[in-house]
Design a protein around this motif. Structure first.
Motif, PDB file in Angstrom:
ATOM      1  N   SER A 179       0.837  -1.192   0.000  1.00 54.88           N
ATOM      2  CA  SER A 179       0.000   0.000   0.000  1.00 54.88           C
ATOM      3  C   SER A 179       0.878   1.251   0.000  1.00 54.88           C
ATOM      4  O   SER A 179       2.062   1.207   0.329  1.00 54.88           O
ATOM      5  N   ILE A 180       0.259   2.360  -0.346  1.00 57.03           N
ATOM      6  CA  ILE A 180       0.966   3.635  -0.433  1.00 57.03           C
ATOM      7  C   ILE A 180       1.428   4.048   0.957  1.00 57.03           C
ATOM      8  O   ILE A 180       0.666   4.020   1.917  1.00 57.03           O
ATOM      9  N   GLN A 181       2.687   4.420   1.050  1.00 59.23           N
ATOM     10  CA  GLN A 181       3.284   4.894   2.297  1.00 59.23           C
ATOM     11  C   GLN A 181       3.600   6.384   2.143  1.00 59.23           C
ATOM     12  O   GLN A 181       3.843   6.857   1.029  1.00 59.23           O
ATOM     13  N   PRO A 202       7.777  24.842   3.458  1.00 59.69           N
ATOM     14  CA  PRO A 202       6.863  24.112   4.330  1.00 59.69           C
ATOM     15  C   PRO A 202       7.420  22.728   4.663  1.00 59.69           C
ATOM     16  O   PRO A 202       8.440  22.308   4.111  1.00 59.69           O
ATOM     17  N   GLN A 203       6.714  22.032   5.553  1.00 66.00           N
ATOM     18  CA  GLN A 203       7.026  20.626   5.778  1.00 66.00           C
ATOM     19  C   GLN A 203       6.627  19.893   4.492  1.00 66.00           C
ATOM     20  O   GLN A 203       5.568  20.161   3.940  1.00 66.00           O
ATOM     21  N   VAL A 204       7.469  19.007   4.025  1.00 69.66           N
ATOM     22  CA  VAL A 204       7.200  18.296   2.775  1.00 69.66           C
ATOM     23  C   VAL A 204       7.205  16.795   3.051  1.00 69.66           C
ATOM     24  O   VAL A 204       8.115  16.281   3.705  1.00 69.66           O
ATOM     25  N   MET A 205       6.177  16.132   2.544  1.00 69.16           N
ATOM     26  CA  MET A 205       6.083  14.679   2.675  1.00 69.16           C
ATOM     27  C   MET A 205       5.838  14.094   1.290  1.00 69.16           C
ATOM     28  O   MET A 205       5.248  14.753   0.435  1.00 69.16           O
ATOM     29  N   VAL A 206       6.311  12.869   1.097  1.00 68.59           N
ATOM     30  CA  VAL A 206       6.122  12.193  -0.189  1.00 68.59           C
ATOM     31  C   VAL A 206       5.354  10.898   0.012  1.00 68.59           C
ATOM     32  O   VAL A 206       5.501  10.213   1.023  1.00 68.59           O
ATOM     33  N   ALA A 207       4.510  10.593  -0.975  1.00 68.35           N
ATOM     34  CA  ALA A 207       3.812   9.312  -1.023  1.00 68.35           C
ATOM     35  C   ALA A 207       4.613   8.419  -1.957  1.00 68.35           C
ATOM     36  O   ALA A 207       5.048   8.848  -3.028  1.00 68.35           O
TER      37      ALA A 207
END
Length: 172
Positions: free
Chosen positions: A3-5, A59-64
């Motif tokens: 699944s996508i994390q 900004p805070q950056v998150m990746v899927a």
């Protein structure tokens, strides 16, 4: 099937984020912005921007990702709008690679941003989107965002005037 994390972005992710940013703009905004503007977008310039954002956490950056392939990203932090309380967060940017649209990437990113903003003490979140960006409007409205009456404004992107509006929702 895995699944996508979602995880915090690293400097190594900046190029993939930039490639997704450019591809998503070119696909999502075709017909809203001039082709010349979209065709001239630079992965190199976006990469420099995202490297700095990741480095400064602003900004805070998150990746899927799925199986180590980055599918999309979200940038979020406190609201940049003047006069908003410190408990108001903002989605600064959220894009998925067009080849991964409608596969749950946006939901995974939204869930991570919501959790991150709540951890920062935010009780409300806003975002700006183009009025004619029907895909984004549909996604965010399904995620519980409401259009803010009276927030519409006209901005100029490469000489083209385009309407934006702010969406907001509670985080409590």
């Amino acid at each position: 099937m895995s699944s996508i994390q979602v995880r915090p972005a690293t400097l190594r992710d900046a190029k993939a984020i930039a490639e997704i940013h450019v591809a998503a703009w070119q696909d999502a905004y075709r017909g809203l912005l001039p082709d010349t503007t979209l065709d001239s977008l630079s992965v190199q310039k976006r990469q420099a921007f995202w490297r700095e954002a990741i480095d400064l956490c602003e900004p805070q950056v998150m990746v899927a990702h799925l199986d180590n392939e980055i599918m999309g990203f979200v940038g979020f932090d406190r609201s940049r709008d003047k006069g908003t309380p410190s408990t108001t967060g903002e989605i600064w940017a959220m894009y998925a690679n067009p080849v991964h649209w409608d596969k749950g990437v946006g939901l995974a990113l939204w869930d991570a941003a919501r959790d991150g903003l709540q951890e920062e003490g935010c009780t409300k979140v806003t975002l700006w989107t183009y009025l004619r960006n029907e895909r984004a409007l549909r996604f965010f409205e399904l995620a519980g965002f409401k259009r803010e009456l009276g927030s519409a404004k006209t901005t100029e992107v490469s000489g083209t005037r385009i309407e934006e509006l702010r969406l907001q929702r509670s985080l409590v």
